[in-house]
Design an enzyme around this catalytic site. Structure first.
Site, short mmCIF file in Angstrom:
data_model
loop_
_atom_site.label_atom_id
_atom_site.label_comp_id
_atom_site.label_asym_id
_atom_site.label_seq_id
_atom_site.Cartn_x
_atom_site.Cartn_y
_atom_site.Cartn_z
N HIS A 192 3.54 -4.70 12.09
CA HIS A 192 3.30 -3.44 11.39
C HIS A 192 1.87 -2.92 11.54
CE1 HIS A 192 1.86 -6.32 8.36
NE2 HIS A 192 1.11 -5.33 7.90
C1 UD1 Z 1 -0.03 -1.26 4.31
C2 UD1 Z 1 -1.48 -1.74 4.38
C3 UD1 Z 1 -1.57 -2.96 5.29
C4 UD1 Z 1 -0.59 -4.04 4.82
C5 UD1 Z 1 0.82 -3.45 4.73
C6 UD1 Z 1 1.73 -4.48 4.14
C7 UD1 Z 1 -3.23 -0.04 4.22
C8 UD1 Z 1 -4.24 0.75 4.97
N1 UD1 Z 1 -2.35 -0.72 4.95
O1 UD1 Z 1 0.33 -0.84 5.62
O2 UD1 Z 1 -2.87 -3.50 5.22
O3 UD1 Z 1 -0.63 -5.10 5.75
O4 UD1 Z 1 0.80 -2.31 3.86
O5 UD1 Z 1 3.06 -4.24 4.43
O6 UD1 Z 1 -3.25 -0.03 3.03
N2 UD1 Z 1 6.91 3.38 4.10
C9 UD1 Z 1 8.19 3.50 3.68
N3 UD1 Z 1 8.52 2.89 2.50
C10 UD1 Z 1 7.65 2.20 1.75
C11 UD1 Z 1 6.32 2.11 2.19
C12 UD1 Z 1 5.96 2.71 3.37
O7 UD1 Z 1 9.03 4.10 4.32
O8 UD1 Z 1 8.03 1.66 0.68
C13 UD1 Z 1 6.54 4.01 5.39
C14 UD1 Z 1 6.00 5.42 5.24
O9 UD1 Z 1 6.46 6.17 6.33
C15 UD1 Z 1 4.51 5.23 5.38
C16 UD1 Z 1 4.40 4.03 6.32
O10 UD1 Z 1 5.52 3.22 6.01
O11 UD1 Z 1 3.86 6.36 5.87
C17 UD1 Z 1 3.13 3.24 6.16
O12 UD1 Z 1 2.95 2.83 4.80
P1 UD1 Z 1 1.45 2.56 4.25
O13 UD1 Z 1 1.51 1.95 2.90
O14 UD1 Z 1 0.63 3.75 4.40
O15 UD1 Z 1 0.88 1.51 5.28
P2 UD1 Z 1 1.53 0.17 5.82
O16 UD1 Z 1 1.70 0.29 7.28
O17 UD1 Z 1 2.69 -0.19 4.98
N1 UDP Z 2 7.54 -10.52 3.84
C1 UDP Z 2 8.79 -10.36 3.25
N2 UDP Z 2 9.78 -9.73 3.95
C2 UDP Z 2 9.60 -9.26 5.22
C3 UDP Z 2 8.31 -9.42 5.81
C4 UDP Z 2 7.31 -10.04 5.08
O1 UDP Z 2 9.02 -10.83 2.13
O2 UDP Z 2 10.55 -8.71 5.78
C5 UDP Z 2 6.47 -11.16 3.04
C6 UDP Z 2 5.79 -12.34 3.70
O3 UDP Z 2 6.46 -13.54 3.42
C7 UDP Z 2 4.41 -12.31 3.05
C8 UDP Z 2 4.17 -10.82 2.85
O4 UDP Z 2 5.45 -10.20 2.88
O5 UDP Z 2 4.46 -12.93 1.78
C9 UDP Z 2 3.31 -10.30 3.97
O6 UDP Z 2 3.27 -8.91 3.92
P1 UDP Z 2 2.90 -8.01 5.17
O7 UDP Z 2 3.11 -8.76 6.43
O8 UDP Z 2 3.64 -6.73 4.98
O9 UDP Z 2 1.36 -7.68 4.90
P2 UDP Z 2 -0.01 -8.40 5.31
O10 UDP Z 2 0.03 -9.80 4.83
O11 UDP Z 2 -0.16 -8.27 6.79
O12 UDP Z 2 -1.05 -7.57 4.64
#
Ligand code: UD1
Ligand code: UDP
Length: 378
Positions: free
Chosen positions: A206
Site C-alpha cells: 500500500h
Molecule cells: C495510511 C497511512 C499509512 C499507513 C496506512 C495503513 C498516511 C499518510 N498514510 O495510508 O502510513 O501505513 O494508512 O493502512 O497517513 N480508503 C478507502 N477506505 C478506507 C480508507 C481508505 O477506500 O477505509 C482509500 C481511499 O481511496 C483513500 C485511500 O484509500 O484515498 C488512501 O487512504 P489514506 O488513509 O489517505 O492513506 P493510506 O494509503 O491508507
Molecule cells: N492487517 C490486517 N489485515 C490486512 C492487512 C494488514 O489486519 O488485510 C494488519 C496487520 O496484521 C498489522 C496492521 O494491519 O497489524 C498493519 O497495517 P498496515 O500494513 O495497513 O499499515 P502500516 O503498518 O504499514 O502502517
C-alpha cells in the site's frame, strides 16, 4: 488525568488496543478514544474494534479520505473543536499516519502535552509521507516512547534529551502475543482459500511509492505473478492499491495467474492467522515487518529502506527492493530454504510495552499536569 488516545488508520487500532487496557488499570487515568475517521470501511476500521475487543470510540471526527493537506487539515480542525469541548491533560498519538501528526500539532499549539508511542523510527526517506509525520510528531512530543534502541539513538542524534525518551518496547507486539493463539480457531480459513500450511505466500502492498507509480506497481505485480507459478499467493488488497490497480490497469499482467488470489482486506485475526501459516510474506507494511519477526516467518520487504532495521538485524526481514528479478530471486531463496529462523525476539518485544507506558505516564504525571510540553528543544 484526562487522556485522549488518538487513532485513525488500521495499524493505529492494533496499537491502541493494549494501551487502552493498560491505562484502564490505573485509576488515576480517564481515557477517551478519539477516532479521526481517516480509515472508515468496516474492514479497515470497525472490524478491528470487534476483533480486538475495544469499545466503540468515544469521539469520531469522521474526516474521511483526501489529499494530505485536506485530510491533515480536516483532522486538525475537528480535533481543535473537540479540545474546545473537552479539557484533556495529555494527548497520546501512535505511529506515523496523517492523524498522528495532525492531532499532535493541534495539541501542542493549545499547550496540551503530547506522548508519541513508536517515537524515533526513521527511514531517512523524505519521499515517504510517514517519515515527515514521524519527524514532526517527535519534534512536538514531550514524551517519546520508543520501540527499540535504534529509535533512542535517532532521537539523541536529533538533539533530544534522554529525559524525554523512554524505551518501552513494541505495543503492536503486545496485541500479537495476546491474540496469537486465537488464530488456531481459524484453520478453516486455509480451506476457504485452498491453501496449505507453509504452502503459500502472503502479500500486502500500500505504500504510495509502490502502488501510486504505474511502472513500479506493474513491475511488482509481474514479479508476484511469476512467483505464483511456484507457490500460491494470496493478496488482501488495501483499498488504495485496489483503486490503483484498476486505474493503472494490471489486468494484462494478472490474466491467467490462477494461483494468485486478490481479495478484500482481512480483519485482524484472519490476517494474523494467514501471516502465521504463510511460507513467507511479501510486504511494504511497517507493522507486518514487525509481526513476521515475532512469528518467525520470513519476510521480504518490497522497499529500498526500512524505519525498522531491528527486524533485519534481529528478525526475519530482508530488504528486497522493487525490481522484478530481485523479488523473484528472493522468493525462490525463501522457497528453497526450509529452516525457520529462531532468533530471540528484540529487546522488550515481550507483550508488556503498554504496561510500561502506563507506568511511565503515572511517573510523569506531575510534569504532564503542569503542561510541560517539552523539556529539550533541539
Ligand atoms: C495510511 C497511512 C499509512 C499507513 C496506512 C495503513 C498516511 C499518510 N498514510 O495510508 O502510513 O501505513 O494508512 O493502512 O497517513 N480508503 C478507502 N477506505 C478506507 C480508507 C481508505 O477506500 O477505509 C482509500 C481511499 O481511496 C483513500 C485511500 O484509500 O484515498 C488512501 O487512504 P489514506 O488513509 O489517505 O492513506 P493510506 O494509503 O491508507
Ligand atoms: N492487517 C490486517 N489485515 C490486512 C492487512 C494488514 O489486519 O488485510 C494488519 C496487520 O496484521 C498489522 C496492521 O494491519 O497489524 C498493519 O497495517 P498496515 O500494513 O495497513 O499499515 P502500516 O503498518 O504499514 O502502517
Amino acid at each position: 488525568m484526562r487522556i485522549a488516545l488518538v487513532a485513525g488508520a488500521r495499524p493505529n487500532f492494533v496499537k491502541i488496543a493494549p494501551l487502552l487496557r493498560s491505562l484502564k488499570r490505573h485509576s488515576e487515568f480517564s481515557t477517551s478514544v478519539v477516532h479521526t475517521g481517516q480509515h472508515y470501511d468496516d474492514l479497515m476500521s470497525a472490524s478491528f474494534f470487534r476483533d480486538l475487543g475495544i469499545a466503540d470510540p468515544d469521539f469520531n471526527l469522521a474526516v474521511g479520505s483526501g489529499s494530505h493537506a485536506a485530510q491533515t487539515g480536516r483532522v486538525m480542525i475537528a480535533f481543535d473543536e473537540l479540545l474546545d469541548e473537552v479539557a484533556f491533560d495529555l494527548v497520546i498519538v501512535v505511529g506515523d499516519v496523517n492523524s498522528t501528526l495532525a492531532c499532535s500539532l493541534v495539541a501542542i499549539k493549545r499547550g496540551v502535552p503530547v506522548a508519541h508511542v513508536e517515537a524515533g523510527l526513521r527511514s531517512n526517506d523524505w519521499l515517504m509521507p510517514e517519515e515527515i509525520n514521524r519527524v514532526l510528531t517527535d519534534a512536538v512530543s514531550a514524551l517519546l516512547l520508543t520501540p527499540s534502541r535504534d529509535a533512542d539513538e535517532n532521537l539523541i542524534r536529533e538533539g533530544r534529551s534522554e529525559n524525554d525518551i523512554y524505551f518501552v518496547g513494541n505495543v503492536m507486539v503486545d496485541t500479537l502475543l495476546r491474540f496469537r493463539e486465537k488464530t488456531a480457531e481459524r484453520r478453516g480459513l486455509m480451506d476457504r482459500f485452498g491453501l496449505r500450511e507453509r504452502g503459500f505466500a502472503l502479500l500486502t502492498l500500500h505504500r504510495p511509492g509502490n502502488v501510486d507509480l504505474p511502472e513500479v506497481l506493474r513491475e511488482i505485480m509481474s514479479a508476484v505473478v511469476e512467483i505464483s507459478r511456484d507457490i500460491p499467493v494470496i493478496y488482501p488488497a488495501h483499498p488504495r492499491s485496489r483503486a490503483r490497480m484498476k486505474r493503472v490497469g494490471v489486468a494484462d499482467i494478472i490474466a491467467g495467474a490462477t494461483n494468485l488470489q486478490i481479495i478484500d482486506p482481512l480483519p485482524y485475526l484472519d490476517f494474523l492467522a494467514l501471516e502465521r501459516w504463510a511460507g513467507f510474506v511479501m510486504t511494504d507494511s511497517g507493522g507486518v515487518q514487525e509481526e513476521t519477526t515475532v512469528l518467525g516467518v520470513p519476510c521480504l520487504t518490497l522497499r529500498d529502506n526500512t524505519e525498522r532495521p531491528i527486524t533485519i538485524t534481529q528478525g526475519t526481514n530482508k530488504l528486497v527492493g522493487t525490481a522484478r528479478s530481485a523479488i523473484v530471486n528472493a522468493a525462490r531463496t525463501a522457497l528453497s530454504d526450509h529452516a525457520r529462523p529462531s532468533a530471540p525476539l528484540p529487546e522488550l518485544w515481550d507483550g508488556s510495552a503498554s504496561e510500561r507506558i502506563a507506568s511511565v505516564l503515572a511517573g510523569e504525571s506531575e510534569r504532564i499536569l503542569n503542561h510541560e510540553r517539552t523539556t529539550s528543544r533541539p
